[in-house]
Scaffold this active site. Structure first.
Site, mmCIF file in Angstrom:
data_model
loop_
_atom_site.group_PDB
_atom_site.id
_atom_site.type_symbol
_atom_site.label_atom_id
_atom_site.label_comp_id
_atom_site.label_asym_id
_atom_site.label_seq_id
_atom_site.Cartn_x
_atom_site.Cartn_y
_atom_site.Cartn_z
ATOM 1 N N LYS A 1 2.287 -3.454 7.385
ATOM 2 C CA LYS A 1 2.297 -3.876 5.855
ATOM 3 C C LYS A 1 3.778 -2.995 5.531
ATOM 4 O O LYS A 1 4.416 -3.616 5.153
ATOM 5 C CB LYS A 1 1.589 -2.993 5.106
ATOM 6 C CG LYS A 1 -0.289 -2.925 5.436
ATOM 7 C CD LYS A 1 -0.713 -4.299 4.574
ATOM 8 C CE LYS A 1 -0.179 -4.465 3.400
ATOM 9 N NZ LYS A 1 -1.511 -5.585 2.903
ATOM 10 N N THR B 1 0.651 -1.318 -0.016
ATOM 11 C CA THR B 1 0.038 -0.232 -0.136
ATOM 12 C C THR B 1 0.749 1.531 -0.012
ATOM 13 O O THR B 1 2.017 0.985 0.694
ATOM 14 C CB THR B 1 -1.012 -0.183 1.202
ATOM 15 O OG1 THR B 1 -1.395 1.560 1.202
ATOM 16 C CG2 THR B 1 -0.620 -0.095 2.537
ATOM 17 N N ASP B 2 -0.216 2.694 -0.423
ATOM 18 C CA ASP B 2 0.996 3.668 -0.141
ATOM 19 C C ASP B 2 1.169 4.189 1.107
ATOM 20 O O ASP B 2 2.081 5.242 1.002
ATOM 21 C CB ASP B 2 -0.098 4.914 -1.212
ATOM 22 C CG ASP B 2 -1.374 5.370 -0.902
ATOM 23 O OD1 ASP B 2 -1.717 4.534 -0.276
ATOM 24 O OD2 ASP B 2 -1.863 5.714 -1.656
ATOM 25 N N GLU B 3 0.035 2.876 1.822
ATOM 26 C CA GLU B 3 0.516 4.243 3.134
ATOM 27 C C GLU B 3 1.660 4.036 3.992
ATOM 28 O O GLU B 3 1.787 4.382 4.875
ATOM 29 C CB GLU B 3 -0.807 3.446 3.751
ATOM 30 C CG GLU B 3 -2.083 4.024 3.318
ATOM 31 C CD GLU B 3 -3.219 3.637 5.021
ATOM 32 O OE1 GLU B 3 -3.145 3.302 6.154
ATOM 33 O OE2 GLU B 3 -4.231 3.691 4.150
ATOM 34 N N TYR C 1 -1.405 -0.312 11.294
ATOM 35 C CA TYR C 1 -2.017 -1.082 9.733
ATOM 36 C C TYR C 1 -1.163 -0.893 9.045
ATOM 37 O O TYR C 1 -0.142 -1.814 8.525
ATOM 38 C CB TYR C 1 -2.905 -0.257 8.882
ATOM 39 C CG TYR C 1 -3.957 -0.604 7.706
ATOM 40 C CD1 TYR C 1 -3.444 -1.968 7.847
ATOM 41 C CD2 TYR C 1 -3.046 0.333 6.960
ATOM 42 C CE1 TYR C 1 -3.502 -2.348 5.432
ATOM 43 C CE2 TYR C 1 -3.116 -0.689 5.267
ATOM 44 C CZ TYR C 1 -3.239 -1.499 4.592
ATOM 45 O OH TYR C 1 -3.158 -1.814 3.239
HETATM 46 P P1 NAD Z 1 -10.052 -6.906 2.564
HETATM 47 O O1 NAD Z 1 -9.956 -6.195 4.430
HETATM 48 O O2 NAD Z 1 -11.237 -6.606 1.760
HETATM 49 O O3 NAD Z 1 -9.655 -8.693 2.536
HETATM 50 C C1 NAD Z 1 -8.429 -9.167 2.970
HETATM 51 C C2 NAD Z 1 -9.319 -10.553 2.759
HETATM 52 O O4 NAD Z 1 -8.006 -11.182 3.353
HETATM 53 C C3 NAD Z 1 -10.106 -10.747 3.549
HETATM 54 O O5 NAD Z 1 -10.864 -12.049 2.845
HETATM 55 C C4 NAD Z 1 -9.689 -11.865 4.800
HETATM 56 O O6 NAD Z 1 -11.002 -12.425 4.755
HETATM 57 C C5 NAD Z 1 -8.385 -12.092 4.202
HETATM 58 N N1 NAD Z 1 -7.500 -12.845 5.448
HETATM 59 C C6 NAD Z 1 -7.098 -11.576 6.443
HETATM 60 N N2 NAD Z 1 -6.767 -12.530 7.168
HETATM 61 C C7 NAD Z 1 -6.280 -13.634 7.171
HETATM 62 C C8 NAD Z 1 -5.369 -14.700 7.093
HETATM 63 N N3 NAD Z 1 -4.647 -14.938 8.707
HETATM 64 N N4 NAD Z 1 -5.082 -15.467 6.669
HETATM 65 C C9 NAD Z 1 -6.036 -15.630 5.760
HETATM 66 N N5 NAD Z 1 -6.784 -14.993 5.034
HETATM 67 C C10 NAD Z 1 -6.527 -14.166 5.365
HETATM 68 O O7 NAD Z 1 -9.085 -6.443 1.804
HETATM 69 P P2 NAD Z 1 -8.902 -5.533 0.331
HETATM 70 O O8 NAD Z 1 -9.085 -4.406 0.829
HETATM 71 O O9 NAD Z 1 -8.864 -6.284 -0.653
HETATM 72 O O10 NAD Z 1 -6.970 -5.513 0.345
HETATM 73 C C11 NAD Z 1 -6.662 -6.253 -0.347
HETATM 74 C C12 NAD Z 1 -4.697 -6.342 -0.192
HETATM 75 O O11 NAD Z 1 -4.466 -5.111 -0.723
HETATM 76 C C13 NAD Z 1 -4.766 -5.776 1.911
HETATM 77 O O12 NAD Z 1 -2.853 -6.580 1.960
HETATM 78 C C14 NAD Z 1 -4.477 -4.471 1.394
HETATM 79 O O13 NAD Z 1 -3.307 -4.116 2.634
HETATM 80 C C15 NAD Z 1 -3.792 -4.104 0.237
HETATM 81 N N6 NAD Z 1 -4.386 -2.694 -0.520
HETATM 82 C C16 NAD Z 1 -5.789 -2.713 -0.257
HETATM 83 C C17 NAD Z 1 -6.339 -1.322 -0.509
HETATM 84 C C18 NAD Z 1 -7.675 -0.719 -1.062
HETATM 85 O O14 NAD Z 1 -7.831 0.259 -1.297
HETATM 86 N N7 NAD Z 1 -8.571 -1.584 -0.409
HETATM 87 C C19 NAD Z 1 -5.211 0.191 -0.629
HETATM 88 C C20 NAD Z 1 -3.422 -0.966 -0.681
HETATM 89 C C21 NAD Z 1 -3.575 -1.560 -0.410
HETATM 90 O O1 DAU Z 2 -4.388 4.026 0.469
HETATM 91 C C1 DAU Z 2 -4.375 2.945 0.334
HETATM 92 C C2 DAU Z 2 -5.346 2.365 1.822
HETATM 93 O O2 DAU Z 2 -6.608 2.678 1.497
HETATM 94 C C3 DAU Z 2 -5.308 1.164 1.783
HETATM 95 O O3 DAU Z 2 -3.902 0.364 2.237
HETATM 96 C C4 DAU Z 2 -6.264 0.490 2.717
HETATM 97 O O4 DAU Z 2 -6.036 -1.173 3.114
HETATM 98 C C5 DAU Z 2 -7.395 1.129 2.500
HETATM 99 O O5 DAU Z 2 -8.370 0.864 4.289
HETATM 100 C C6 DAU Z 2 -7.455 1.823 2.044
HETATM 101 O O6 DAU Z 2 -7.092 3.320 3.964
HETATM 102 P P1 DAU Z 2 -7.863 4.708 4.338
HETATM 103 O O7 DAU Z 2 -7.778 4.643 5.891
HETATM 104 O O8 DAU Z 2 -7.010 5.683 3.547
HETATM 105 O O9 DAU Z 2 -9.331 4.153 3.868
HETATM 106 P P2 DAU Z 2 -10.663 4.176 4.591
HETATM 107 O O10 DAU Z 2 -11.928 3.710 3.044
HETATM 108 O O11 DAU Z 2 -10.654 4.211 5.140
HETATM 109 O O12 DAU Z 2 -10.849 5.699 4.347
HETATM 110 C C7 DAU Z 2 -10.701 6.935 3.316
HETATM 111 C C8 DAU Z 2 -10.608 8.547 3.728
HETATM 112 O O13 DAU Z 2 -11.981 8.290 4.084
HETATM 113 C C9 DAU Z 2 -10.006 8.720 4.967
HETATM 114 O O14 DAU Z 2 -9.134 10.352 4.706
HETATM 115 C C10 DAU Z 2 -10.654 8.590 6.501
HETATM 116 C C11 DAU Z 2 -11.834 9.368 5.755
HETATM 117 N N1 DAU Z 2 -13.428 8.562 6.338
HETATM 118 C C12 DAU Z 2 -13.493 7.505 6.464
HETATM 119 C C13 DAU Z 2 -13.974 6.464 6.815
HETATM 120 C C14 DAU Z 2 -14.394 5.192 6.738
HETATM 121 C C15 DAU Z 2 -14.067 9.240 6.722
HETATM 122 O O15 DAU Z 2 -14.015 10.374 6.726
HETATM 123 N N2 DAU Z 2 -15.285 9.022 7.506
HETATM 124 C C16 DAU Z 2 -15.845 7.536 7.561
HETATM 125 O O16 DAU Z 2 -16.690 6.974 7.650
#
Ligand code: NAD
Ligand code: DAU
Length: 340
Positions: free
Chosen positions: A154, A125-127, A150
């Protein structure tokens, strides 16, 4: 070719599994997922009977299980999506983030090293880069400065992946992407939460002043990027993936309200997230120039498609909210599985 996709029942993982099963009928794709609250097999209905797809419930941090699976399946490629992914949850309960995101990654790396995979790809992730001010972009050379449990977990995983390449010569790539959005996004995250709350005429919680910026990437464009890196990425390299769609949170909320024809009076500014990163913005030049990545969505087309998907798939999110998807899971796999 045999691929292991971990976390393939989550948001991005399930989009990736569907994409790969369709695109590469000659590959065998094994999806390992623990089925935490974020895993949902309804996301995979479209492919569950495909001859080149198999689901196995399991925990990536369970060394015995992972070693046994690798011995049996002899994977060529490993793609690790499995993670605890929600920043807010990492603030209230960091332990499970370290277990899954750090230890789980190390267990997979060991297993990949032991059988000698062709490629291990870590979905990061970019985070991990921390936060930006009003200007500038994250490049692959930006120092890691994670600010939440988190992102720290990562970043820890990324460093292990790097170390296994440097020390053991494991062929690896790391992708670091910005915020994904699109179909099957779990309702705890900003975009689906706002769509669903607005449809239910519920308050829309906006953290702090609503001016934090995220760079939104459509999940299908992310899947295409991972496919490219898996097949063509240079070993040991990191590739940033970014949507080039910077928006403040309040802009996102207002855009969704406009699409749904709902009033802005639903917006409620609430207490800020501790350690809330101000701005993310990705420079994806390396991925574009080296691997020819060319995203097909801009934010306007992507958000319209996403809002329509939630409108047309009300059962999907209602089942999650009511917990019925867990019953679906039980029905499909019966007593063999434990559901949290
Ligand atoms: P998500 O939370 O929707 O899905 C995560 C999945 O991993 C779930 O199906 C969960 O059951 C499974 N899981 C959790 N713990 C586990 C374990 N111990 N063993 C096996 N499976 C397990 O997450 P997502 O949003 O689909 O993100 C997927 C990946 O991409 C993550 O690694 C996250 O850090 C990364 N990522 C997500 C975003 C985003 O915007 N959603 C952005 C950047 C990076
Ligand atoms: O940048 C990549 C990341 O993006 C991933 O690594 C994470 O897995 C993914 O969850 C996401 O993280 P964020 O914290 O950016 O996503 P989230 O949807 O939780 O929040 C997006 C923005 O919105 C953040 O600035 C917080 C804000 N927010 C979020 C929620 C849930 C609100 O203002 N209100 C809310 O209720």
């Amino acid at each position: 070719m045999k691929l292991l996709v971990t976390g393939g029942a989550g948001f991005i993982g399930s989009n990736f599994v569907r994409y790969m099963v369709r695109k590469y009928p000659e590959y065998q794709i094994v999806n390992v997922d623990l089925m935490t609250y974020a895993g949902n097999l309804e996301n995979l209905k479209e492919v569950e009977k495909a001859p080149n797809y198999k689901f196995v419930q399991g925990d990536i941090a369970d060394r015995e299980f992972v070693n046994g699976l690798f011995e049996e399946e002899k994977f060529d490629f490993v793609l690790n999506f499995a993670a605890e992914s929600h920043v807010d949850r990492s603030i209230t309960n960091p332990d499970v983030f370290v277990r899954t995101n750090v230890q789980g990654t190390q267990v997979l790396l060991d297993a990949a090293k032991n059988i000698g995979v062709k490629k291990y790809l870590q979905v990061s992730t970019d985070e991990v880069y921390g936060t930006l001010g009003e200007t500038g972009y994250f490049t692959e050379k930006t120092p890691l400065e994670p600010n939440s449990p988190y992102s720290a977990s990562k970043a820890g995983a990324d460093l292990l992946v790097r170390a296994y390449h440097e020390t053991f010569g494991l062929p690896v790539n790391i992708t670091r992407c910005s915020n994904n959005y699109g179909p099957f996004h779990f309702p705890e995250k900003l975009i689906p939460l706002i769509i669903i709350n607005a449809l239910n005429d519920k308050e829309l919680p906006v953290y702090g002043d609503g001016l934090n910026v995220r760079d939104w990437l459509h999940v299908e464009d992310h899947c295409q990027a991972i496919d490219l890196v898996l097949h063509n990425g240079r070993n040991g390299e990191v590739y940033n993936v970014g949507g080039n769609n910077e928006r403040t949170n309040i802009e996102i909320v207002k855009t969704i309200l406009k699409h749904l024809n709902k009033p802005e009076s639903l917006i409620k500014f609430v207490k800020d997230r501790p350690g809330h990163d101000r701005r993310y913005a990705i420079d994806a030049t390396k991925l574009r120039t080296e691997l020819g990545w060319n995203p097909k969505y801009n934010f306007d087309t992507g958000i319209e498609q996403t809002v329509n998907w939630y409108l047309n798939n009300q059962d999907w999110w209602e089942n999650i909210i009511s917990g019925e998807y867990q019953q679906y899971f039980q029905k499909q796999y019966g007593d063999r599985l434990e559901v949290e």
